[in-house]
Each structure stands twice: as structure tokens, then as C-alpha cells.
Design an enzyme around this catalytic site. Structure first.
Site, PDB file in Angstrom:
ATOM      1  CD1 TRP A 185       0.902  -0.277   3.001  1.00 26.92           C
ATOM      2  CD2 TRP A 185      -0.737   1.103   3.596  1.00 26.92           C
ATOM      3  NE1 TRP A 185       1.183   0.168   4.274  1.00 26.92           N
ATOM      4  CE2 TRP A 185       0.187   1.019   4.664  1.00 26.92           C
ATOM      5  CE3 TRP A 185      -1.848   1.915   3.755  1.00 26.92           C
ATOM      6  CZ2 TRP A 185       0.028   1.729   5.863  1.00 26.92           C
ATOM      7  CZ3 TRP A 185      -2.007   2.619   4.946  1.00 26.92           C
ATOM      8  CH2 TRP A 185      -1.066   2.520   5.986  1.00 26.92           C
ATOM      9  CD  GLU A 240       2.257  -3.939   8.917  1.00 24.72           C
ATOM     10  OE1 GLU A 240       3.464  -4.040   9.229  1.00 24.72           O
ATOM     11  OE2 GLU A 240       1.844  -3.972   7.750  1.00 24.72           O
ATOM     12  CE  LYS A 288       5.763  -1.978  11.868  1.00 16.81           C
ATOM     13  NZ  LYS A 288       5.541  -3.148  11.005  1.00 16.81           N
TER      14      LYS A 288
HETATM   15  O1  IFM Z   1       3.613  -1.435   4.085  1.00 16.27           O
HETATM   16  C1  IFM Z   1       4.506  -1.340   5.129  1.00 16.27           C
HETATM   17  C2  IFM Z   1       3.762  -1.566   6.419  1.00 16.27           C
HETATM   18  O2  IFM Z   1       2.782  -0.595   6.623  1.00 16.27           O
HETATM   19  C3  IFM Z   1       4.714  -1.558   7.590  1.00 16.27           C
HETATM   20  N1  IFM Z   1       5.724  -2.552   7.401  1.00 16.27           N
HETATM   21  C4  IFM Z   1       6.511  -2.329   6.184  1.00 16.27           C
HETATM   22  C5  IFM Z   1       5.629  -2.327   4.960  1.00 16.27           C
HETATM   23  C6  IFM Z   1       6.459  -2.040   3.702  1.00 16.27           C
HETATM   24  O3  IFM Z   1       6.996  -0.757   3.763  1.00 16.27           O
END
Ligand code: IFM
Length: 765
Positions: A346, A488, A597
Site C-alpha cells: 500500500w 501492524e 507501530k
Molecule cells: O507497508 C509497510 C507496512 O505498513 C509496515 N511494514 C513495512 C511495509 C512495507 O513498507
């Protein structure tokens, strides 16, 4: 012009910073990304060359990734029998510089060999922005203390791996006309041919030099060794030009390997004839044409680092986007490293796309066409999960790959086992993020052709997915259970605010466009292929539960968040290394705390700003900001923009600087696996959407600038409804100049509605 604001510098050689410099000084052009590895090799380096869209699956136990293609940079340099290395002898005047203006990387050093012999070496490198298949290198060696016998060994090295996974089978190795080297490698599963062709030329004081040449072939490797003498004070120049073609290139579609080889050789000859200087000049001119003369962001700031950071962002945003091919998209680490395997998230729609929408709408369109072309996989994912419509993969790669998120990640400190990654299964907001990207593109450009061919279908199909995904609740309402929202740190939550608000919005948008298209041949055509159930969308949109703000204005991030325990987060809010909370707690424990996060409810508030009152915005800022650790690089830009909206200008600037430092800052390890593509889009967003105040609010273009105290002026360009507009903001006025002048643009500026024809000049004081 202040040159310092164009150049990213490394002043001293630091073996600990090899990975970081390779990433942040990466060169490329959207077709390929070349990490800035040095010509001589070092332990700790992570040499890398990635070609957009060439995904391969090493083994069925792993997900597909962008393979690390052959290395064509390496040069072994022996000077009077001593191997050039900054880890032996001594050196002074070391500097490595990436010039954003020209895209050229230059390194120079005066090296004293262990024997005491002294040499000056210059290394220049360009990845052509003009001809996206070409890499050009020039090395200059001048012995200062005595004459020198130089032995040089260079070629094409296909022994590279992705952290051990060898993605290629060995193909042909050819040496043509006793001059041109060629290596073919083919990906093991996706069967993509890569053809590398290279030419090496030596000159002494600018004149061609005949030298002893020996060809060497090894497994997956073709090299030439050159030996020559050079007198004291003379300069030996080595020019190496390499071209890369793959069977994935659109113009190579259906070609036999031999045809690509022949094409590669002819193409190399044409490129080599231009020489390093000619190629570098051409590429620099293209940088001017596409970026620096076309869409520059310039800031008069007391801190020169701000301008440098904005150029850093524009540089990387240019080289990360595969604008040449709508079957490809941007990886979370761009084309600058192995991180996230080259997969698209995304990050594209929410963090990078706004840049392209406003500055390079054709690229934005291509990125969203990729989503359209991925619809078969999205439909399959929905079907596989028992739904209808399009459920986009959380991580995507090649169009037909579908979901490619790995199933396991880092170690769990409590169980000692790899942590399962659930995002591919339940981080489903990606489907409304894609819809949002399509809509924002349309609102900014008014591109009806795109909507008719791709956009409406994407909006309808994602709405259909949401309608099928909603679950009946005991309260008579519809819910979305067991998801991961943007934060997340919370797995498997119910009624995530971000997801539910956007799912409802997606349904409403589909209804709005269905109404708009009623009785048109386009809708009739779409109805023949798709199930467009307006009544179902309407019924579901009516009954979906969206968490309303509490009495104090706070929106519950999900059904349980506000009841979780609050802990003192000071230690983690002031951390030097992101993710430090994992040193003390495991994922499950973190899931039981009120800690985010990354921006989540706050991102919802920013993206849907017309839907919330100032009081609600303030309440949520006060609540969630202290609980957000910014452990995702995607978080800081959202907080920067909102801090500005909250009137906290110092905090906004501080957050902007932190966002810039994600890749450019002092942390030597943060970018080893590649730059943070989304956060780089975020740097531009902080300046243009934040301080510059350009937003799409409820689909309307709005400008409400708010420059930080230390900025006197900000100038940027934006394509608004087909018109290229120069926007200049200072403390005393806002000037808009329509450079296209083929239509007028309606725009709200500081609360007042305006129509821009040629020029608008709004006095502020
Ligand atoms: O898409 C992101 C996510 O929101 C957080 N972890 C890393 C991913 C890739 O940048």
C-alpha cells in the site's frame, strides 16, 4: 546556485556504512536500480542490481523476489603488484558524492600503497536516465610517486545471489571481436533471460591505449584482464559501458535468447560510441528535462539540509518508478536492495502516488494500470477466501503472482520461533487503498479515459469485495472482524477504524459512480462482465458499523484498543533504533498494549479530513500521538502533516527532519536492505501537502500553506486537472501561475474559492 544542496556526500570511508551508502546513493531509472557498491570489493558490502518486474521464485518454500542480477561494476585494480583497497596502506582526501542534479556518482581518493607508492584515483558512474538499459563507468588512475604497472580485471559477474538464493541458471558467455563481453543468465522459475553486454576501453592522457588483454571465463562469469604501464603523473582512464536487456522488456516479447543477444550487442556498440562523457551528458540533460527544470521543489530554508532532503526525495522518486511499463510497480525498497523482495505494498498508493499524481500524472496512471492488470489475481484471492470482487494482495509482484507475502519473519524473543506474518492473510485495507489511489488520481487529473478503461472497474470490484466481506453482528450491524489495520502491532482485531471507514467509503464511491454512469454504454459493457449489485452495496453501506468518536472525540482504533493496558512508552519514544520494544516484549504482548507501530487512526483522519471536525482531529492527535512509536518508516510524514494542521509548527518541522533522517540520517544500518520508498514519498508530502498545504479534500483541490518559521519561501509544481501550475508560497503572498493555460482550474485557497486562469496573486499580510 548552492552546490551543497545538490550533493549527497560521504566524507570518510567507513566500512560499517557500506550498505547504507549503497542504498541511499543507489542509481537507476525505473528500469533498473544499481546499488552504489564500490569497484573494489569489501567484506560487508551488499552489491546489487535489480531489474523491475523480473520476479523469480527460488524454491516453492519461498516467495518470489526480484533477483540480484549480475554485477558489472566490479574492478580488481593492481598497482605495481599491490591490490587497491582502502583497508590496506593509507589514504587521504576521500570523498564520495552523488550529484542529484546530474545523477552522477563520483568517488576520489589519494591512496598510499603499503609499499609507499602514491596514487590518485577517481571513479565516476552513471545509470542513464536517457537510455534506461545503459550503465557507464569511468575510472582514472594517476601514479604520483613513480611509474606504475597496472593490472585491471573486470567484466560481468553472475555469481551474485539474494542472501544465498541463486536465481539464475548459467547461459551463454561470449567474447565478440576480441572486445565485447556478453553474459546470459536465465531465472530458474520465471524463465526470464538477462543479457549483459559490456565494453572496456583504456586511454592514457585521453588517448586510446593498446594494452595486453586476456579473457577469463569462470562459472557464471566472464572477465577480461588488462595489463599496462603508465608513467608517473600520467593518467590511465578506464571506460566501461554495459547494457542490460531482458526477455521481460516489452520490446523483447517473444524473442529468442539469440535475438536478445544480437540486439544487446548492437545496442552496446551504439552506446559505447558515445563514450562515458557523451552518455553522462545525455543522462544529465534528461534529469534536467524530466525533473529539475520541470517539477523542482525549492525551499529557502535556514537549514540547507531541508533542500538537500527534498532533492534526495525527488531523485529517488524518479529512479524508483517503472514508468516505462504498466505491468510493474514500485517496491517498498524501490530497486535499491533486497528488502521486502521488491514487492509492492500500500506504500505505493498512500505514500508515493500523490507525488506522481501531482508531478508526473502519466507515471501515476501507469502505477494504477498495474493494479488494473493485477485484477485477475485479486479476484482469485477473493474467491479463494470465499468472497467476490477484488481482494488485492497485501504484497504483490508480477501480475499473475497474486499474494506473495511470506508466511514467517523475524524471531520471537519468547518462543524462539519465527514470528508468523499474518499481513498477507488479514491486512485487507489494501483493497480500499487501491480504490483511494484511483479516486485521487481521477480527482487531481480528471482523466476520463483512465476511468473508463480501468478506474470504474477497480472501484466497482473493490466495493463488491467489501460487500461480500462484511459479517453480520449480533447488534444487527455489519462488521469486519479479524483484520490487521495500518498499525501492524495489532493482529486479528475486529472493526478496525481505518478499514471500516474506508470500506464504507469504497461502497459509497461505487454507488456514486454507478449513478453517474447509469444508462451509459460503458455501464452496460461493465455489467456484461461484472456483477454490479448496487442494491447490495447500498444495503451494506447503510449497515456497516464504523466506530464513531467517543464523547471525548477519540475514535477507537478497533473494538478492543481503548481497553488495553497503557504502559510508559518514554523509553521507546526516545529510541535510537526502531522496533526496540521487541527487545522487551514479544508480538503477542505488544498486541495487548495501547501502543501503535505507526499512524493509524491519525492516517484515517488525514486521508479523510473532510469527514472529521477540528475537535475530533485534536482529540485523536492528543490521544494517539503519544502512543505511536513510528516503528514503521511510513508514520512520520503523516504525523508531520497533522502536527502542522494542529498548529504545532515546531513539532511539524521536527517530524519532517526525522522523516528525512530515516535514510539520510546518522543510523548506519537503517537502509542496508534498501531505501524506504514510501517514506521518501512522505518527505515530499511533508513539504508539498504539509507546509505547502496542497490537498485533495473531498475531491476538491485546496491550498492552505503554512510555512515553518525557518522557511522563507517554498516553490513547487503541480498538475491540476490537466494544467501545470507553478505554486510559490512565502510569508507574504501565494502566487499561482498556470503554465499550460488550456483550461481554468477551480481551487480553494485559504478558505476562499478561486478560478485560476493565468495567474493568481494572493497577499497574506
Ligand atoms: O507497508 C509497510 C507496512 O505498513 C509496515 N511494514 C513495512 C511495509 C512495507 O513498507
Amino acid at each position: 546556485m548552492k552546490r551543497d544542496e545538490w550533493i549527497l556526500k560521504e566524507d570518510g570511508f567507513n566500512p560499517m556504512a557500506l550498505g547504507k551508502c549503497e542504498s541511499i546513493m543507489c542509481q537507476g531509472n525505473g528500469y533498473l536500480g544499481l546499488r552504489a557498491a564500490t569497484e573494489e570489493r569489501y567484506i560487508g558490502e551488499r552489491r546489487g542490481l535489480f531489474i523491475a518486474g523480473t520476479f523469480n521464485q527460488f524454491h516453492e518454500s519461498e516467495v518470489c523476489e526480484l533477483p540480484n542480477a549480475a554485477d558489472c561494476l566490479e574492478m580488481g585494480i593492481d598497482l605495481n603488484g599491490e591490490t587497491f583497497s582502502l583497508l590496506s596502506g593509507t589514504f587521504k582526501d576521500y570523498q564520495r558524492e552523488l550529484d542529484f542534479e546530474t545523477g552522477e556518482l563520483h568517488r576520489h581518493v589519494e591512496w598510499t600503497a603499503p609499499s609507499g607508492d602514491v596514487y590518485v584515483l577517481h571513479f565516476y558512474r552513471v545509470v542513464s536516465l536517457q537510455n534506461i538499459h545503459t550503465i557507464a563507468q569511468r575510472v582514472e588512475i594517476t601514479p604520483l610517486s613513480s611509474h606504475a604497472t597496472v593490472k585491471l580485471s573486470t567484466g560481468i559477474n553472475g555469481q551474485m545471489t539474494n542472501s544465498g538464493s541463486q536465481h539464475f541458471s548459467e547461459g551463454a558467455k561470449r567474447f565478440y571481436d576480441r572486445r565485447y563481453m556478453q553474459l546470459v543468465q536465465t531465472t530458474t522459475q520465471s524463465n526470464i533471460d538477462f543479457v549483459f553486454t559490456t565494453d572496456v576501453k583504456l586511454l592514457e592522457n585521453g588517448k586510446a591505449k593498446k594494452v595486453d588483454t586476456h579473457i577469463a571465463m569462470d562459472r557464471r562469469k566472464i572477465f577480461s584482464a588488462f595489463t599496462t604501464d603508465i608513467s608517473k603523473g600520467s593518467t590511465l582512464t578506464i571506460e566501461k559501458i554495459t547494457t542490460i536487456h531482458t526477455s521481460r522488456d516489452k520490446n523483447m516479447d517473444g524473442c529468442e535468447t539469440a535475438e536478445i543477444q544480437a540486439f544487446g550487442l548492437e545496442h552496446l556498440k551504439v552506446q559505447a560510441a558515445l563514450g562515458y562523457a557523451g552518455l553522462a551528458k545525455q543522462s544529465a540533460e534528461t534529469w534536467q528535462k524530466l525533473v529539475w527544470h520541470n517539477i523542482p521543489v525549492t525551499v529557502d530554508s535556514k537549514n540547507p539540509h531541508h533542500q538537500l532532503a527534498l532533492r534526495f526525495a525527488q531523485y529517488h522518486l524518479q529512479i524508483m518508478a517503472p514508468a516505462h511499463d504498466n505491468r510493474m510497480n514500485i517496491g517498498a525498497k524501490a530497486l535499491s536492495g533486497e528488502g521486502y523482495k521488491g514487492h509492492t505494498f500500500w506504500d505505493t498508493e498512500i505514500f508515493a502516488l500523490p507525488y506522481y499524481i501531482f508531478t508526473q500524472p502519466n507515471t501515476a496512471r501507469s502505477l494504477e494500470e498495474y493494479r488494473y492488470l493485477s485484477l485477475p489475481g485479486a479476484r482469485e484471492k477473493a474467491k479463494g477466501n470465499g468472497y467476490t470482487g477484488a481482494q488485492f494482495p497485501w504484497e504483490s509482484a508480477w501480475l499473475t503472482d497474486g499474494e506473495v507475502t511470506p508466511l514467517f519473519g523475524a524471531a520471537d524473543i519468547v518462543t524462539g520461533l519465527p514470528i508468523p506474518i499474518l499481513t498477507g492473510l488479514i491486512e485487507i485495507h489494501i483493497s480500499c487503498d487501491v480504490c483511494l489511489g484511483v479516486w485521487q488520481y481521477y480527482m487531481a487529473t480528471g482523466d476520463e479515459d483512465f476511468m473508463e478503461k480501468y478506474g470504474y472497474e477497480l472501484i466497482f470490484e473493490t466495493a463488491t469485495f467489501w460487500a461480500s466481506r462484511l459479517e453480520d453482528g449480533a447488534d444487527g450491524l455489519l462488521h469486519i472482524n479479524n483484520v490487521i489495520g495500518p498499525d501492524e502491532y495489532k493482529d486479528g482485531v475486529d472493526d478496525d477504524a481505518f478499514t471500516n471507514y474506508f470500506a464504507r467509503w469504497n461502497l459509497h464511491l461505487a454507488m456514486e459512480y454507478y449513478d453517474k454512469l447509469k444508462d451509459t454504454p460503458l455501464l452496460a459493457r461493465l455489467q456484461e462482465r461484472l456483477t454490479l449489485d448496487y442494491d447490495k452495496w447500498a444495503e451494506k453501506a447503510e449497515k456497516i458499523y464504523v466506530p464513531a468518536p467517543r464523547e471525548d472525540g477519540v475514535i477507537p482504533q478497533n473494538r478492543t484498543f481503548l481497553g488495553l493496558k497503557d504502559i510508559d512508552l518514554t523509553k521507546y519514544k526516545t529510541q535510537k533504533q526502531v522496533g526496540s520494544i521487541y527487545n522487551d516484549f514479544n508480538h503477542e504482548q505488544i498486541g495487548e498494549m495501547q501502543v501503535c507501530k505507526q499512524a493509524d487512526v491519525l492516517l484515517l483522519i488525514l486521508l479523510m479530513e473532510a469527514a472529521f471536525t477540528p475537535e475530533v482531529k485534536r482529540a485523536n492527535w492528543n490521544y494517539y500521538e503519544p502512543r505511536t512509536l513510528h516503528d514503521s518508516s511510513l508514520s512520520l510524514s503523516t504525523h508531520c502533516i497533522l502536527a502542522g494542521d494542529m498548529g504545532d509548527d515546531d513539532e511539524a518541522l521536527a517530524l519532517f527532519e526525522r522523516a528525512c533522517n530515516i535514510d539520510m540520517g546518522p543510523n548506519l544500518q537503517s537502509s542496508n536492505d534498501g531505501v524506504h520508498a514510501g517514506s521518501i514519498g512522505g518527505i515530499w508530502q511533508c513539504a508539498v501537502l504539509g507546509f505547502g498545504g496542497l490537498r485533495l479534500v473531498g475531491g476538491q483541490i485546496r491550498l492552505a500553506p503554512k510555512l515553518p518559521e525557518s522557511w522563507d519561501k517554498l516553490t513547487f509544481y503541480a498538475w491540476l486537472r490537466g494544467q501545470k501550475v507553478k505554486i510559490e508560497v512565502s510569508k507574504t503572498e501565494i502566487i499561482l501561475e498556470n503554465e499550460t493555460k488550456t483550461a481554468t482550474v477551480e481551487i480553494e485557497i485559504n478558505g476562499n474559492q478561486h478560478v485560476l486562469t493565468d495567474m493568481l496573486n494572493i497577499k497574506l499580510k
